[in-house]
Design a protein around this motif. Structure first.
Motif, PDB file in Angstrom:
ATOM      1  N   UNK A 183     -39.666  28.910  -8.221  1.00  0.00           N
ATOM      2  CA  UNK A 183     -38.563  28.949  -7.264  1.00  0.00           C
ATOM      3  C   UNK A 183     -37.853  30.298  -7.235  1.00  0.00           C
ATOM      4  N   UNK A 184     -38.218  31.192  -8.164  1.00  0.00           N
ATOM      5  CA  UNK A 184     -37.683  32.548  -8.126  1.00  0.00           C
ATOM      6  C   UNK A 184     -38.507  33.445  -7.210  1.00  0.00           C
ATOM      7  N   UNK A 185     -39.637  32.903  -6.698  1.00  0.00           N
ATOM      8  CA  UNK A 185     -40.521  33.727  -5.861  1.00  0.00           C
ATOM      9  C   UNK A 185     -40.831  33.038  -4.535  1.00  0.00           C
ATOM     10  N   UNK A 186     -39.869  32.324  -3.995  1.00  0.00           N
ATOM     11  CA  UNK A 186     -40.093  31.564  -2.759  1.00  0.00           C
ATOM     12  C   UNK A 186     -40.254  32.503  -1.563  1.00  0.00           C
ATOM     13  N   UNK A 187     -41.290  32.254  -0.755  1.00  0.00           N
ATOM     14  CA  UNK A 187     -41.514  32.976   0.509  1.00  0.00           C
ATOM     15  C   UNK A 187     -41.490  34.490   0.353  1.00  0.00           C
ATOM     16  N   UNK A 188     -42.141  34.984  -0.685  1.00  0.00           N
ATOM     17  CA  UNK A 188     -42.225  36.429  -0.858  1.00  0.00           C
ATOM     18  C   UNK A 188     -43.367  36.988  -0.019  1.00  0.00           C
ATOM     19  N   UNK A 189     -43.125  38.106   0.621  1.00  0.00           N
ATOM     20  CA  UNK A 189     -44.153  38.770   1.414  1.00  0.00           C
ATOM     21  C   UNK A 189     -45.234  39.339   0.495  1.00  0.00           C
ATOM     22  N   UNK A 190     -46.410  39.672   1.039  1.00  0.00           N
ATOM     23  CA  UNK A 190     -47.475  40.267   0.215  1.00  0.00           C
ATOM     24  C   UNK A 190     -46.966  41.464  -0.573  1.00  0.00           C
ATOM     25  N   UNK A 191     -47.361  41.500  -1.855  1.00  0.00           N
ATOM     26  CA  UNK A 191     -46.897  42.561  -2.748  1.00  0.00           C
ATOM     27  C   UNK A 191     -47.939  42.755  -3.840  1.00  0.00           C
ATOM     28  N   UNK A 192     -47.663  43.673  -4.765  1.00  0.00           N
ATOM     29  CA  UNK A 192     -48.592  43.920  -5.868  1.00  0.00           C
ATOM     30  C   UNK A 192     -48.701  42.694  -6.767  1.00  0.00           C
ATOM     31  N   UNK A 193     -47.620  41.945  -6.906  1.00  0.00           N
ATOM     32  CA  UNK A 193     -47.641  40.750  -7.757  1.00  0.00           C
ATOM     33  C   UNK A 193     -48.323  39.581  -7.063  1.00  0.00           C
ATOM     34  N   UNK A 194     -48.151  39.496  -5.753  1.00  0.00           N
ATOM     35  CA  UNK A 194     -48.756  38.410  -4.973  1.00  0.00           C
ATOM     36  C   UNK A 194     -49.395  39.031  -3.730  1.00  0.00           C
ATOM     37  N   UNK A 195     -50.689  39.302  -3.811  1.00  0.00           N
ATOM     38  CA  UNK A 195     -51.373  40.048  -2.753  1.00  0.00           C
ATOM     39  C   UNK A 195     -51.252  39.375  -1.389  1.00  0.00           C
ATOM     40  N   UNK A 196     -51.288  38.049  -1.356  1.00  0.00           N
ATOM     41  CA  UNK A 196     -51.185  37.318  -0.088  1.00  0.00           C
ATOM     42  C   UNK A 196     -49.835  36.628   0.061  1.00  0.00           C
ATOM     43  N   UNK A 197     -48.849  37.018  -0.742  1.00  0.00           N
ATOM     44  CA  UNK A 197     -47.528  36.427  -0.656  1.00  0.00           C
ATOM     45  C   UNK A 197     -47.442  35.083  -1.363  1.00  0.00           C
ATOM     46  N   UNK A 198     -46.288  34.431  -1.211  1.00  0.00           N
ATOM     47  CA  UNK A 198     -46.063  33.120  -1.820  1.00  0.00           C
ATOM     48  C   UNK A 198     -45.592  32.143  -0.745  1.00  0.00           C
ATOM     49  N   UNK A 199     -45.703  30.834  -1.067  1.00  0.00           N
ATOM     50  CA  UNK A 199     -45.332  29.824  -0.074  1.00  0.00           C
ATOM     51  C   UNK A 199     -43.897  29.356  -0.286  1.00  0.00           C
ATOM     52  N   UNK A 200     -43.554  28.238   0.318  1.00  0.00           N
ATOM     53  CA  UNK A 200     -42.164  27.775   0.364  1.00  0.00           C
ATOM     54  C   UNK A 200     -41.638  27.275  -0.978  1.00  0.00           C
ATOM     55  N   UNK A 201     -42.515  27.078  -1.962  1.00  0.00           N
ATOM     56  CA  UNK A 201     -42.029  26.728  -3.311  1.00  0.00           C
ATOM     57  C   UNK A 201     -42.489  27.761  -4.339  1.00  0.00           C
ATOM     58  N   UNK A 202     -42.873  28.929  -3.865  1.00  0.00           N
ATOM     59  CA  UNK A 202     -43.190  30.037  -4.750  1.00  0.00           C
ATOM     60  C   UNK A 202     -44.612  30.063  -5.270  1.00  0.00           C
ATOM     61  N   UNK A 203     -45.521  29.276  -4.712  1.00  0.00           N
ATOM     62  CA  UNK A 203     -46.899  29.292  -5.183  1.00  0.00           C
ATOM     63  C   UNK A 203     -47.664  30.459  -4.560  1.00  0.00           C
ATOM     64  N   UNK A 204     -48.557  31.053  -5.348  1.00  0.00           N
ATOM     65  CA  UNK A 204     -49.331  32.211  -4.908  1.00  0.00           C
ATOM     66  C   UNK A 204     -50.352  31.782  -3.857  1.00  0.00           C
ATOM     67  N   UNK A 205     -50.300  32.381  -2.674  1.00  0.00           N
ATOM     68  CA  UNK A 205     -51.175  31.991  -1.562  1.00  0.00           C
ATOM     69  C   UNK A 205     -52.633  32.349  -1.859  1.00  0.00           C
ATOM     70  N   UNK A 206     -52.873  33.501  -2.482  1.00  0.00           N
ATOM     71  CA  UNK A 206     -54.239  33.904  -2.808  1.00  0.00           C
ATOM     72  C   UNK A 206     -54.899  32.883  -3.734  1.00  0.00           C
ATOM     73  N   UNK A 207     -54.170  32.441  -4.740  1.00  0.00           N
ATOM     74  CA  UNK A 207     -54.712  31.441  -5.668  1.00  0.00           C
ATOM     75  C   UNK A 207     -55.107  30.171  -4.927  1.00  0.00           C
ATOM     76  N   UNK A 208     -54.261  29.714  -4.038  1.00  0.00           N
ATOM     77  CA  UNK A 208     -54.541  28.476  -3.328  1.00  0.00           C
ATOM     78  C   UNK A 208     -55.688  28.646  -2.326  1.00  0.00           C
ATOM     79  N   UNK A 209     -55.861  29.844  -1.788  1.00  0.00           N
ATOM     80  CA  UNK A 209     -57.001  30.102  -0.909  1.00  0.00           C
ATOM     81  C   UNK A 209     -58.306  30.044  -1.698  1.00  0.00           C
ATOM     82  N   UNK A 210     -58.319  30.619  -2.895  1.00  0.00           N
ATOM     83  CA  UNK A 210     -59.536  30.595  -3.716  1.00  0.00           C
ATOM     84  C   UNK A 210     -59.944  29.162  -4.038  1.00  0.00           C
ATOM     85  N   UNK A 211     -58.979  28.338  -4.395  1.00  0.00           N
ATOM     86  CA  UNK A 211     -59.297  26.934  -4.670  1.00  0.00           C
ATOM     87  C   UNK A 211     -59.584  26.180  -3.371  1.00  0.00           C
ATOM     88  N   UNK A 212     -59.024  26.653  -2.266  1.00  0.00           N
ATOM     89  CA  UNK A 212     -59.369  26.083  -0.974  1.00  0.00           C
ATOM     90  C   UNK A 212     -60.823  26.343  -0.609  1.00  0.00           C
TER      91      UNK A 212
END
Length: 282
Positions: free
Chosen positions: A52-81
Motif C-alpha cells: 500500500x506504500x506503492x499504490x498506482x506508481x508509474x513505471x520506474x526502475x523499481x517497477x518497470x511496468x508500474x504497480x496496480x491499485x493495491x501496489x502489486x507489481x504489474x510486470x510480475x503479474x504479467x509473467x504469471x499471466x
C-alpha cells in the motif's frame, strides 16, 4: 497434402524471417512463463497481497511496468499471466484436438451415416460465433478457471473435425490407402497408421495457430468477467481492471494488452511459417 520432406520444410522455415521472429517470441514467452518464479521481481504479488506504500506508481526502475491499485507489481503479474494463458491454451487444445481429429477421421474415411451425423453436428457448432457460444455456456456456469476452459473446449473441436475431414477425403483414394485395404488392413489401422500421419503437418500447423486464438478467446472471457477471477493474475482481467483508470494510470491496461499482443503475434507468425513450409491447408 504437401509432398515436401521434413528437411525441405525445415529449410524453407529457416529462410522465412517472420517465422524466426515468431519462434523467438514464442520461446521468450514460454521461457518467461516457465521460469516466472525465478525472473519475476515480486513473486509475492501474484495473490491479493500488495504494497500500500506503492499504490498506482508509474513505471520506474523499481517497477518497470508500474504497480496496480493495491501496489502489486504489474510486470510480475504479467509473467504469471503468461503462464496461466499458456496452460489454459495447452489444456483446451489437449482435449479438443484429439476429439476433433478422431471425429474427422471417422467422418472422412467411413462415410455414410457416420459422415452425415458427424459433419452436420460440426456444421451446427461452426455456425455459431465462437465467442458467443463460449459466453452462452459461461452464462449457465460459475465464472471459474475450469469452466472457462470447458466453455472454450466445447467450441474448439469442430475446427479440427472439419480440417481432418477435408484432408482424409483427399487422401482416402491415394495408392497407399488402397494398398492397405487390399491386404486386408482394418479401418482402424488405415485411419490411424496410414492416413493420420499424413494429416500431421496440417494438425501441427493449426495447433500452433490455435494457441494464439485460444489465448485471445480466454482473455476476452476474462475481460468480460466470465473467465478467471481475481486475485489470479490473468491478462484479460488485468486489461479490464486497468481500463477503469485510463488514461491516468495507463500502464495498468497498456502493458497487459501488449503482452497479449506479443503472445498472439508470436504463435501466429510461427503458425504461418509452418503453414508455408509444409504447404498445409489450414
Amino acid at each position: 497434402m504437401s509432398s515436401k520432406t521434413s528437411s525441405v520444410a525445415l529449410t524453407e522455415f529457416r529462410s522465412n524471417p517472420l517465422s524466426i521472429i515468431g519462434l523467438v517470441l514464442v520461446a521468450l514467452c514460454v521461457g518467461l512463463a516457465v521460469f516466472a518464479d525465478l525472473v519475476a521481481p515480486y513473486p509475492a504479488h501474484v495473490g491479493p497481497i500488495g504494497d500500500f506504500m506503492a499504490i498506482n506508481q508509474a513505471p520506474s526502475a523499481a517497477h518497470w511496468f508500474g504497480t496496480d491499485t493495491i501496489g502489486r507489481d504489474v510486470l510480475t503479474r504479467i509473467l504469471y499471466g503468461f503462464r496461466l494463458s499458456l496452460v489454459m491454451a495447452a489444456m483446451v487444445l489437449a482435449i479438443s484436438m484429439p476429439i476433433g481429429v478422431a471425429l474427422g477421421l471417422m467422418a472422412g474415411y467411413l462415410g455414410g451415416w457416420v459422415e452425415f451425423a458427424i459433419m452436420r453436428l460440426t456444421d451446427v457448432f461452426l455456425a455459431i460465433p465462437p465467442l458467443v457460444l463460449a459466453m452462452a455456456i459461461m452464462g449457465f456456469l460459475p465464472a471459474t478457471l475450469t469452466n472457462a476452459m470447458l466453455a472454450v473446449t466445447a467450441m474448439w473441436w469442430p475446427w479440427y473435425t472439419r480440417l481432418v475431414y477435408n484432408v482424409v477425403r483427399s487422401e482416402a483414394r491415394e495408392g497407399y490407402v488402397l494398398a492397405a485395404e487390399v491386404i486386408g488392413a482394418s479401418p482402424l489401422h488405415v485411419m490411424t497408421r496410414e492416413i493420420l500421419p499424413n494429416c500431421a503437418p496440417a494438425i501441427l500447423t493449426k495447433l500452433t495457430l490455435d494457441v494464439g486464438f485460444v489465448v485471445l478467446m480466454v482473455s476476452s472471457l476474462s475481460f468480460l468477467g466470465l473467465g478467471v477471477q481475481p486475485p489470479t493474475p490473468d491478462l484479460g482481467s488485468m486489461v479490464a481492471d486497468g481500463a477503469k483508470y485510463m488514461p491516468d494510470a495507463w500502464w495498468l491496461s497498456i502493458f497487459p494488452a501488449l503482452a497479449i499482443m506479443v503472445l498472439v503475434l508470436g504463435f501466429n507468425l510461427l503458425g504461418d511459417g509452418l503453414r508455408e513450409a509444409f504447404d498445409a491447408e489450414v
